[in-house]
Motif scaffolding. Structure first.
Motif, PDB file in Angstrom:
ATOM      1  N   ILE A 143       1.006  -1.197   0.106  1.00 52.92           N
ATOM      2  CA  ILE A 143      -0.058  -0.029   0.073  1.00 52.92           C
ATOM      3  C   ILE A 143       0.711   1.295  -0.140  1.00 52.92           C
ATOM      4  CG2 ILE A 143      -1.790   1.236   1.192  1.00 52.92           C
ATOM      5  CD1 ILE A 143      -2.637  -1.239   2.633  1.00 52.92           C
ATOM      6  N   SER A 144       0.574   2.156  -0.951  1.00 48.24           N
ATOM      7  CA  SER A 144       1.246   3.432  -0.789  1.00 48.24           C
ATOM      8  C   SER A 144       0.433   4.725  -0.143  1.00 48.24           C
ATOM      9  CB  SER A 144       1.526   4.015  -2.458  1.00 48.24           C
ATOM     10  OG  SER A 144       2.178   3.092  -3.410  1.00 48.24           O
ATOM     11  N   ILE A 145       0.756   5.012   1.030  1.00 43.49           N
ATOM     12  CA  ILE A 145       0.104   5.938   1.737  1.00 43.49           C
ATOM     13  C   ILE A 145       0.607   7.373   1.674  1.00 43.49           C
ATOM     14  CG2 ILE A 145      -0.539   6.689   4.240  1.00 43.49           C
ATOM     15  CD1 ILE A 145      -0.499   3.806   4.850  1.00 43.49           C
ATOM     16  N   ILE A 146      -0.216   8.341   0.862  1.00 40.64           N
ATOM     17  CA  ILE A 146       0.111   9.598   0.914  1.00 40.64           C
ATOM     18  C   ILE A 146      -0.333  10.535   2.014  1.00 40.64           C
ATOM     19  CG2 ILE A 146       0.158  11.554  -1.041  1.00 40.64           C
ATOM     20  CD1 ILE A 146       0.829   8.492  -2.016  1.00 40.64           C
ATOM     21  N   ILE A 147       0.707  11.011   2.835  1.00 40.86           N
ATOM     22  CA  ILE A 147       0.487  11.452   3.970  1.00 40.86           C
ATOM     23  C   ILE A 147       1.531  12.587   4.247  1.00 40.86           C
ATOM     24  CG2 ILE A 147       1.353   9.722   5.555  1.00 40.86           C
ATOM     25  CD1 ILE A 147      -0.669  10.112   7.584  1.00 40.86           C
ATOM     26  N   ASP A 148       1.194  13.668   5.096  1.00 41.56           N
ATOM     27  CA  ASP A 148       2.036  14.540   5.485  1.00 41.56           C
ATOM     28  C   ASP A 148       3.006  13.623   6.469  1.00 41.56           C
ATOM     29  OD1 ASP A 148       2.568  16.692   8.154  1.00 41.56           O
ATOM     30  OD2 ASP A 148       2.932  17.507   6.130  1.00 41.56           O
ATOM     31  N   ASP A 149       4.321  14.213   6.688  1.00 38.62           N
ATOM     32  CA  ASP A 149       5.259  13.639   7.458  1.00 38.62           C
ATOM     33  C   ASP A 149       5.009  13.671   9.044  1.00 38.62           C
ATOM     34  OD1 ASP A 149       6.628  12.773   5.294  1.00 38.62           O
ATOM     35  OD2 ASP A 149       8.253  14.306   5.578  1.00 38.62           O
ATOM     36  N   VAL A 150       4.380  14.721   9.228  1.00 39.28           N
ATOM     37  CA  VAL A 150       4.151  14.993  10.678  1.00 39.28           C
ATOM     38  C   VAL A 150       3.135  14.174  10.950  1.00 39.28           C
ATOM     39  CG1 VAL A 150       3.149  16.838  12.456  1.00 39.28           C
ATOM     40  CG2 VAL A 150       4.748  17.612  10.481  1.00 39.28           C
TER      41      VAL A 150
ATOM     42  N   GLN B 118       5.249   5.010   2.883  1.00 35.06           N
ATOM     43  CA  GLN B 118       4.663   6.348   3.005  1.00 35.06           C
ATOM     44  C   GLN B 118       5.297   7.403   1.990  1.00 35.06           C
ATOM     45  OE1 GLN B 118       6.743   8.969   5.202  1.00 35.06           O
ATOM     46  NE2 GLN B 118       5.103  10.543   4.729  1.00 35.06           N
ATOM     47  N   TYR B 119       4.475   8.460   1.520  1.00 36.66           N
ATOM     48  CA  TYR B 119       5.173   9.169   0.598  1.00 36.66           C
ATOM     49  C   TYR B 119       4.532  10.459   0.904  1.00 36.66           C
ATOM     50  CZ  TYR B 119       6.262   5.285  -2.076  1.00 36.66           C
ATOM     51  OH  TYR B 119       6.906   3.865  -2.412  1.00 36.66           O
ATOM     52  N   ASN B 120       5.122  11.654   0.557  1.00 37.65           N
ATOM     53  CA  ASN B 120       4.330  13.091   0.681  1.00 37.65           C
ATOM     54  C   ASN B 120       3.543  13.482  -0.544  1.00 37.65           C
ATOM     55  OD1 ASN B 120       6.266  14.396  -1.008  1.00 37.65           O
ATOM     56  ND2 ASN B 120       7.578  14.384   0.431  1.00 37.65           N
ATOM     57  N   GLU B 121       2.755  14.361  -0.560  1.00 37.73           N
ATOM     58  CA  GLU B 121       2.017  14.721  -1.624  1.00 37.73           C
ATOM     59  C   GLU B 121       2.749  14.974  -2.916  1.00 37.73           C
ATOM     60  OE1 GLU B 121      -0.925  18.119  -1.205  1.00 37.73           O
ATOM     61  OE2 GLU B 121      -2.516  16.905  -1.470  1.00 37.73           O
ATOM     62  N   LYS B 122       3.984  15.744  -2.735  1.00 40.20           N
ATOM     63  CA  LYS B 122       4.677  16.068  -3.830  1.00 40.20           C
ATOM     64  C   LYS B 122       4.976  14.819  -4.700  1.00 40.20           C
ATOM     65  CE  LYS B 122       6.159  20.450  -1.968  1.00 40.20           C
ATOM     66  NZ  LYS B 122       7.504  21.274  -1.538  1.00 40.20           N
TER      67      LYS B 122
ATOM     68  N   VAL C 166      -4.896   8.055   0.477  1.00 40.28           N
ATOM     69  CA  VAL C 166      -4.528   9.498   0.784  1.00 40.28           C
ATOM     70  C   VAL C 166      -5.165  10.016   2.188  1.00 40.28           C
ATOM     71  CG1 VAL C 166      -4.538  11.888  -0.364  1.00 40.28           C
ATOM     72  CG2 VAL C 166      -4.468  10.028  -1.892  1.00 40.28           C
ATOM     73  N   ILE C 167      -4.219  10.656   2.974  1.00 40.19           N
ATOM     74  CA  ILE C 167      -4.719  11.165   4.018  1.00 40.19           C
ATOM     75  C   ILE C 167      -4.459  12.648   4.131  1.00 40.19           C
ATOM     76  CG2 ILE C 167      -4.628  11.095   6.699  1.00 40.19           C
ATOM     77  CD1 ILE C 167      -5.418   8.529   5.788  1.00 40.19           C
ATOM     78  N   GLU C 168      -5.587  13.278   4.226  1.00 39.96           N
ATOM     79  CA  GLU C 168      -5.497  14.841   4.411  1.00 39.96           C
ATOM     80  C   GLU C 168      -6.128  15.696   5.293  1.00 39.96           C
ATOM     81  OE1 GLU C 168      -7.038  16.051   0.499  1.00 39.96           O
ATOM     82  OE2 GLU C 168      -5.403  15.232  -0.752  1.00 39.96           O
ATOM     83  N   LYS C 169      -5.484  16.806   5.571  1.00 39.87           N
ATOM     84  CA  LYS C 169      -6.161  17.682   6.583  1.00 39.87           C
ATOM     85  C   LYS C 169      -7.151  18.599   5.788  1.00 39.87           C
ATOM     86  CE  LYS C 169      -5.141  17.374  10.878  1.00 39.87           C
ATOM     87  NZ  LYS C 169      -4.018  18.303  11.551  1.00 39.87           N
ATOM     88  N   ASP C 170      -8.402  18.726   6.208  1.00 38.54           N
ATOM     89  CA  ASP C 170      -9.464  19.425   5.461  1.00 38.54           C
ATOM     90  C   ASP C 170     -10.451  20.078   6.176  1.00 38.54           C
ATOM     91  OD1 ASP C 170     -10.242  19.679   2.349  1.00 38.54           O
ATOM     92  OD2 ASP C 170     -11.936  19.248   3.526  1.00 38.54           O
TER      93      ASP C 170
END
Length: 323
Positions: A36-43, A75-79, A93-97
């Motif tokens: 699984i590739s998880i796109i999430i901010d490092d923090v 884990q990867y960041n959005e960029k 994809v995990i995002e703050k919204d």
């Protein structure tokens, strides 16, 4: 009004656009099985949100004595995602919204592909959304990985299923890398040798009373397995045979298999404390034939991980169709 020539040009352009879209959608996804590739901010990844994802998605696989994670998480960041991870088969994809949300899309950039997007205004809301949808995510990914394995098996080439049709009334997609270890009128054992050991599939039928006697299903399945091991699966030392490991209680679930009631059993086998490994057993009630069809996969591979080997066996077993 458009003339005939303009209409044909318009239709041609639409056709070309449609074909180009179909080609993009037909692109094969990439990635290892159970990845699984998880796109999430490092923090977020290094905090409680990441901990929650790891606890649920990298939990130990049931039925293995050596601890292995349910999925491999990258884990990867959005960029990085924008730069070329769109071909991944399983993406979260995990995002703050400002608004909490959950979406699930299939085959957006390639096929097969699952993209899950979870959004939350706060960490607490993200944790709640993750908790609410984790089981759905796991179920969808497992189904996709089974399908992917089955596609790979077909590409490898399959054994003829003539014997399975005539003897058991089923079709099953067994890769041609398997060979018959035992083949008679009441029992089939298929085996694939690997550098680290082997994977195996057994198929046979038993009377209904073998499984349902005294309603002690777990004990009856164990006794059945052990009797088959005593009859067919022997070690090099005299008197040794494959049996269900007593120190490791099997997991058993009631499930549905091609609209038939079945028991799924996961556990560990052993051979006089010398050899051992995991097994996956499906005991399927066939009312048409008034008996149970048993299809089991087991592994001997002491020096290598077994999670993906179990999925390989599960994908073969779940290719069964009753005729």
């Amino acid at each position: 009004m458009m003339g005939i020539k303009q209409i044909w040009i318009f239709v041609l352009v639409l056709s070309l656009i449609s074909c180009d879209k179909d080609k993009r959608l037909a692109a094969d996804s990439s990635g290892d099985i159970n990845e699984i590739s998880i796109i999430i901010d490092d923090v977020l990844w290094n905090g409680e949100v990441g901990d929650s994802l790891r606890k649920k998605l990298a939990a130990p696989v049931e039925g293995l004595t050596q601890e292995e994670p349910l999925f491999t998480l990258n884990q990867y960041n959005e960029k990085v995602f924008d730069g070329g991870l769109t071909r991944g088969r399983n993406i979260i994809v995990i995002e703050k919204d400002d608004k909490g949300d959950y979406t699930f899309k299939r085959n957006r950039y390639c096929s097969p592909q699952n993209i899950f997007t979870l959004k939350g205004k706060t960490n607490e809301q993200l944790l709640e959304i993750i908790s609410m949808h984790t089981n759905e995510i796991i179920r969808a990914i497992r189904e996709t990985e089974i399908d992917e394995n089955q596609e790979r098996n077909v590409e490898l080439g399959l054994l003829s299923d003539t014997l399975f049709k005539s003897q058991y009334g089923i079709s099953i997609n067994v890769p041609s890398t398997y060979n018959y270890a035992v083949k008679n009128k009441s029992f089939v054992w298929l085996k694939k040798d690997m550098p680290s050991g082997n994977t195996n599939i057994m198929i046979y039928r038993v009377p209904i009373c073998t499984i349902e006697k005294n309603k002690t299903i777990v004990n009856n399945i164990i006794k059945m397995r052990d009797s088959i091991g005593n009859k067919y699966i022997h070690g090099q030392e005299p008197g040794t045979f494959m049996s269900t490991e007593e120190a490791y209680s099997p997991y058993i679930f009631t499930t549905s298999f091609n609209n038939k009631m079945a028991f799924e059993t996961r556990g560990n086998w052993e051979m006089m404390n010398d050899m051992s490994g995991p097994f996956l057993n499906y005991t399927i009630r066939d009312n048409k034939k008034n008996n149970y069809l048993i299809i089991e996969g087991f592994i001997y591979s002491p020096s290598s991980p077994k999670r993906d080997l179990i999925i390989e066996l599960e994908s073969i077993i779940k290719s069964v169709k009753f005729l």
